[in-house]
Every structure is written in structure tokens, then in C-alpha cells.
Design a protein around this motif. Sequence first.
Motif, short mmCIF file in Angstrom:
data_model
loop_
_atom_site.label_atom_id
_atom_site.label_comp_id
_atom_site.label_asym_id
_atom_site.label_seq_id
_atom_site.Cartn_x
_atom_site.Cartn_y
_atom_site.Cartn_z
N LYS B 244 0.84 -1.21 0.00
CA LYS B 244 0.00 0.00 0.00
C LYS B 244 0.87 1.24 0.00
O LYS B 244 1.95 1.25 0.59
CB LYS B 244 -0.86 0.01 1.25
CG LYS B 244 -1.68 1.26 1.47
CD LYS B 244 -2.02 1.45 2.94
CE LYS B 244 -2.78 2.73 3.18
NZ LYS B 244 -1.97 3.93 3.18
N ASP B 245 0.40 2.30 -0.67
CA ASP B 245 0.93 3.64 -0.43
C ASP B 245 -0.25 4.60 -0.48
O ASP B 245 -1.40 4.17 -0.40
CB ASP B 245 2.06 4.00 -1.44
CG ASP B 245 1.58 4.09 -2.88
OD1 ASP B 245 0.38 4.27 -3.11
OD2 ASP B 245 2.44 3.99 -3.78
N SER B 246 0.02 5.90 -0.60
CA SER B 246 -1.09 6.86 -0.58
C SER B 246 -1.97 6.75 -1.82
O SER B 246 -3.09 7.23 -1.81
CB SER B 246 -0.59 8.30 -0.49
OG SER B 246 0.50 8.41 0.33
N SER B 247 -1.44 6.19 -2.88
CA SER B 247 -2.18 6.21 -4.14
C SER B 247 -2.89 4.90 -4.45
O SER B 247 -3.79 4.88 -5.28
CB SER B 247 -1.22 6.53 -5.29
OG SER B 247 -0.34 5.44 -5.54
N VAL B 248 -2.48 3.83 -3.83
CA VAL B 248 -3.05 2.52 -4.21
C VAL B 248 -2.97 1.52 -3.06
O VAL B 248 -2.02 1.55 -2.27
CB VAL B 248 -2.31 1.95 -5.46
CG1 VAL B 248 -0.85 1.69 -5.16
CG2 VAL B 248 -2.96 0.68 -5.98
N ILE B 249 -3.99 0.70 -2.96
CA ILE B 249 -3.92 -0.51 -2.14
C ILE B 249 -3.77 -1.62 -3.17
O ILE B 249 -4.67 -1.87 -3.96
CB ILE B 249 -5.18 -0.69 -1.29
CG1 ILE B 249 -5.30 0.45 -0.28
CG2 ILE B 249 -5.16 -2.05 -0.58
CD1 ILE B 249 -6.62 0.50 0.45
N VAL B 273 4.96 -1.01 3.09
CA VAL B 273 3.81 -0.15 3.33
C VAL B 273 4.36 1.26 3.40
O VAL B 273 5.07 1.61 4.35
CB VAL B 273 3.10 -0.51 4.65
CG1 VAL B 273 1.96 0.47 4.92
CG2 VAL B 273 2.56 -1.93 4.60
N GLU B 275 3.79 5.08 3.85
CA GLU B 275 2.73 5.93 4.41
C GLU B 275 2.47 7.17 3.59
O GLU B 275 1.37 7.65 3.50
CB GLU B 275 3.08 6.32 5.85
CG GLU B 275 3.01 5.13 6.79
CD GLU B 275 3.11 5.55 8.24
OE1 GLU B 275 2.30 6.37 8.67
OE2 GLU B 275 4.00 5.04 8.93
#
Lengths: 355, 330
Positions: B244-249, B273, B275
Motif C-alpha cells: 500500500k501507499d497513498s495512491s493505491v492498495i 507499506v 505511508e
Amino acid sequence: MSDNKYDLHKLLKELTEKGGASGYEESIAKIIADAFAPYIDEQRTDNLGNLIFLKKGNGTGGPKVLLCAHMDEIGLMITKIEENGFLRFTSLGGFDPRTLPGQEVVIRGREPLEGIIGIKPPHLFENDEKGKGAEMEDLFIDTGLPETTVRREIKVGTVAIIKRTLLTLLNDCITGKALDDRAGVAVLWFCARELANLKHQADIYLVATIQEEVGTRGALVSAFGVSPDIGIAVDVCHGDFPGAQEYEVSPLGKGPVITWGPNIHPQLAERLTETAKENHLPHQKDVSPGPTGTDARAIQVSLGGIPTGLLSIPLRYMHTSVELVNLEDIKVAGKLLAFFLTGLRGDFVEGLSCI
Amino acid sequence: MIDLIERLTGTFGPAGSEGKIRALLCEEVGKLNHNYFVDTLGNLVVTVGGRSGKKILTAAHMDEIGLMVTFIDENGFLRFTNIGGVLKETLLGTRVVFENGIVGIIGREKIKEAKNFDLNKLYIDIGAKDRNEAQKMVRIGSPAVFYTPFNRLGDRIVAKTLDNRIGCAVLLEVLKRLPSSLPNEVYFVFTVQEEVGLRGARTVSYRLEPDYGLAVDVTRVGDTPEPDYKMEVSLGKGPAVKIKDSSVICHPQVIQLMIETAETNNIPYQLEVLEKGGTDAGAIHLSKEGIRSGALSIPCRYVHSPGEMVDLNDVENGVSLLLELLKKNW
């Protein structure tokens, strides 16, 4: 057609006590699929996991309507395993870190594991720490397990959710976690149940969307996939509580809230309001000056633009594990949507594209 | 491959002005026997493999962060804005270079409190004596990028723009090592304008309609003293499989495939992961009705600074992992 498997309370108990953090909605989707099955004609899951039901209209040529409620909830994700087995985490969606210390969590490792969120005790505060709220990076999950076991069971990226039993209070109130927006999913379910006894021209797509809490992502792609003539999002809005300004909250038990504003097609808001009045259903009004923080914001600007409405259930203590709603508001919202849909004709929908 | 990385990082290409880096990438791709084209926004698309299997889009962005001139004062000093996520604290005393080779140094006005300084307190000095002389070299809207050397430090390299020329290098290296036939149709895309909002990836995935998306980019690490975020990714422990990052799971199916592929081929890997930060997968997975997507990340220290650092072992293992992934049935 038997529907004795679920009633509204039972459905919400199951939906809120199970976990379905953003991006990890499968187990919630299973319950929803089971509950909706008696009332729908077709079901599919799209590439990202949106659960899409179709309830066909009577006859042909009816408009295509999209109803969305998001099935994901805010959750936690492990970012680092500390040397002694304590787990650092980030949030999936907008948790207020002040609400986290002292919570019990369920970690979805190889097997579900329980833990608690710990924080430094007040006795050990430095002077400059007193009176300050917790920050996410200072919190950790403690499973009580030794590091070797933790590392075997849990990896970076493992999801955790708050553990919370649904509590029934007086006056049709229930409180628990994830009522944002399982309450909305329950509205869709109640609407589908009502429609079983009603006629409607419209083809109705009921969608339990994914990943709303991380940026209305499920609504964006499902609106593209369904490509409806109109879309209505069903979500929650802020309920009343001591200290809130009257103009920023809606009281519980006084009916669902119909939103007006640039994100909303005025004729849809008008039609919902008229439908509520005609059927003597309590309802409230809210205004939102920009894109709403709901699936409606994504639906409206999908494809060539989709006339969009928003119906909300007043909810207290949003994004905590003690979210509180009134069951009667959910029932009224379901009925309102059902009546709105039965009255929906192709000419009304065509009229929406030329104001 | 080192030589290739040095040329890639040394080539100008901030978001929106990718002409030179795209020319270099086209030259490299041209040496191989694959079909390619450049789309409307400037994405370079290389098509490989049969038409029978699944369609996989793998993307590495070719653009970099930079600065853009907003005003030239009468004494020849240039005021500027940022292109993408420039960290202001990295700018003091840093040299920058314009597309035409003009070099400038970033200076600052008097600042009372160092912690409160803003981009508008900084300026670029290109040595011009006045506005007239400056205007002969740059104009309003001219973009600039960091001007720092490429260094090899043992197994590690430090250079500007390893974000994301290292991803471009991985894609090029995989293209070179591809077997004669693949089970899938694979689009290798060098995207534009990732640093200003994943824009190239958005339009190219709309056009190509892949079944799967896989971004190749850098990720931050947690192995430096007091890092910004507590995360487990370290330099030298293998490429990272993004969760995950801020733009996509990332899609569980893609994550699972990446992990299985790494494990069966004994390729070291890490789980990521992130953040704060996004990548092209963020745009790809939301294209049309949704595209199952993931990302392979090369761990990188000091991301978005004039000197980014990666470990060559991670790069080599990243190449192996992507290569093995593309040989699999998706």
C-alpha cells in the motif's frame, strides 16, 4: 421469496462486527451477497472488488440507476515489527489517533490474532507531553506474543481492525464500529427488500463499493462499469451531540438527510424531497458547498458526467468505534429510495441532462 | 547496466519537459527488436509478446522533479516554483541546470527563523548581471533540475533522479533479457508527469486497457537514523513488493503472484507499506472499470533530494523478479 434469514438489526450486527478495511472487503462482501440474494436478479464482482447487484426493471426502456453505499471501513495496517514484537501501524482511512489507545484489535495474520493498542502511561510523561493527544507514530499494537511468534504470524502489510460488539441502546439506537457506511449498505438492503413488492421501470444497480475511505476509489470505477443515467450515494453524515453547532449536524431519529450543493443534481434532490413529502416520510436537508466526502463526488464526474444525488443517515462520533445511528432513520431511507425508484420514468431522467 | 544508469540519471527530463530523456529511452529501445510508439502526452510504449494471453502494463516514469522559473528580477535573479514534490530544505546551496546547460546556484534572502523559510525566500543565481542578460539564457517557464554528479559507493550508487530512472533502467534491462516468447502481451511503458499527479499513466492505461498493471518505481526506506516514517524496508535486502501507499492498495492477487515468484526463484524481497507517496499504479488501477495492479519498488534513501541512493543488488534482484513475473501466466 423468503427473507427470514436477516432482519435489519441482525444484518447490521453481522456487518459491523466483522472486519472489512479498505482494500480488504471480501469477508464483508460475502455477508452482503448472502443478504441481498433473495431480492436481486444478477450479481457480479468487478476487478477491484465492488459488489454489483442488478434488480431489473419491469418492461424495457427504463432508466439505469446506480445506488452506491461503501462496504469498506477504516482500518489499520502494520508497517513495522519492532525488536520485541510490538507492532507499528498506519491507518487505512482517517482514524483520529486520540481514539486509538486502549482499543482492542483483531489482526488478520495467518490466523486472526487479538491485541491491544498501547501507549505510554501518564506517570511517565515528560512535562511537555502532558495534556497532548497521542500521535499515530507513538502508538503500537501489543499481542503479548514473543517476537519470533509475531514474525511468523504477522507480516508488514497485515491488516488490523478494531474489535467491537454492536450494542443496542434505547429508542432504536445502535452503536458500534463501521456503521460508516454499513448503515448505508443496510439502507440499500432495506430498499431492495421494499422493491420486492413494488413495480419499477428502472434497472437498478445496487453497488457495495470498496475503498471509499481512501479516496472514493470503488465508486469511481463502478460508475464507469455500470455507466448509469443517474447515481445516488448513500452514506452517513454527522449526527447531533453536545458541543456541536446546530448548523453542522443533523439530529438522529428525524429521518435521512437529503444533500444539496454543486455535487448534487438539484432536480434529484428536489425529487427525493417531494417523494418524502408525498409519502409522509421524515427527512432533513443539508448543504455541501463542494464535492462531498462521499462516493457522490466520484460518481458525478465519471464518464461524461452523471446526475448524482446523496442520501445520508445521521451518525454520531464518526470514525470512532462507538458510531451511533438510529435504526428508524435507516428504514425510512430505504423506503424513501424505494418510492423514489418506483416513480422514476425515462422522461424524468432525460430531463436531467438539459437544465 | 551501471553505465546505462549513469546516462539515464544524467539526462534532463522534469515533468512536462521529458524530450531529452525520452529521446535517450527511444535510442535504447531502438537497439532492441520491439515495436514501440510515443503517445499524445509523450509516454513511450514498447509492446512485447503474443496476443493470446493477458495484457500486462508495466510502467516506470521517466520524468523527474524540478524547478520552474516564475520571474526574472532586474538584477538577473530568478524566482521559481516547484515541479512536483521538491523538499525546500534540500535546495539551499544546491546547483541546478536548465535544459540548455545553463547552471545556477540557489541562494536565499535573509531569514530570521530558519525553520520558517519558504520557497519565495529562495532564488536561482545563474551569474547574469541583469535581467537582460538572464533573459538571453532562460525565460519564464524554463524548467531546471538538480545538477549533481553520479557516484558509485561500493555496492551502492548515489545520483540525482534515481527516482525513477532506476525504474527505467530495470524496464530496459528486462527488455534486453526477455526470452523469445512470452505467455502474455506486455506493454513496457515509460510514463510522463508522474511527479505532478500520475498523469501519463492515467491516459496510457485508458488507451491500452490492460488486464493488470505493475508500476516499477522507488520506495522510501526506514533504515536511516530517525527516519520520517517507521517502516521496515532497508537498502540491500531486495526489491520491495508494495502492499500500500497513498495512491493505491495493491491487489492481493498481484501481491501474491509477486511473492510466490520471488520465493520460487530465491529472489530476496521485502514487503512495503509506504505511508506517504504514490506511484503510477495509483492511476492505472482506477482506469476505466478498474485494473488489478501492484508495484515493484527499488528501495531508495533520500528520495527527492539531489543525492538519492540505491543498492545495485536490489536493482539486479528487481530485474530478476520482474523478468520472472513476466514469464508467468497471470
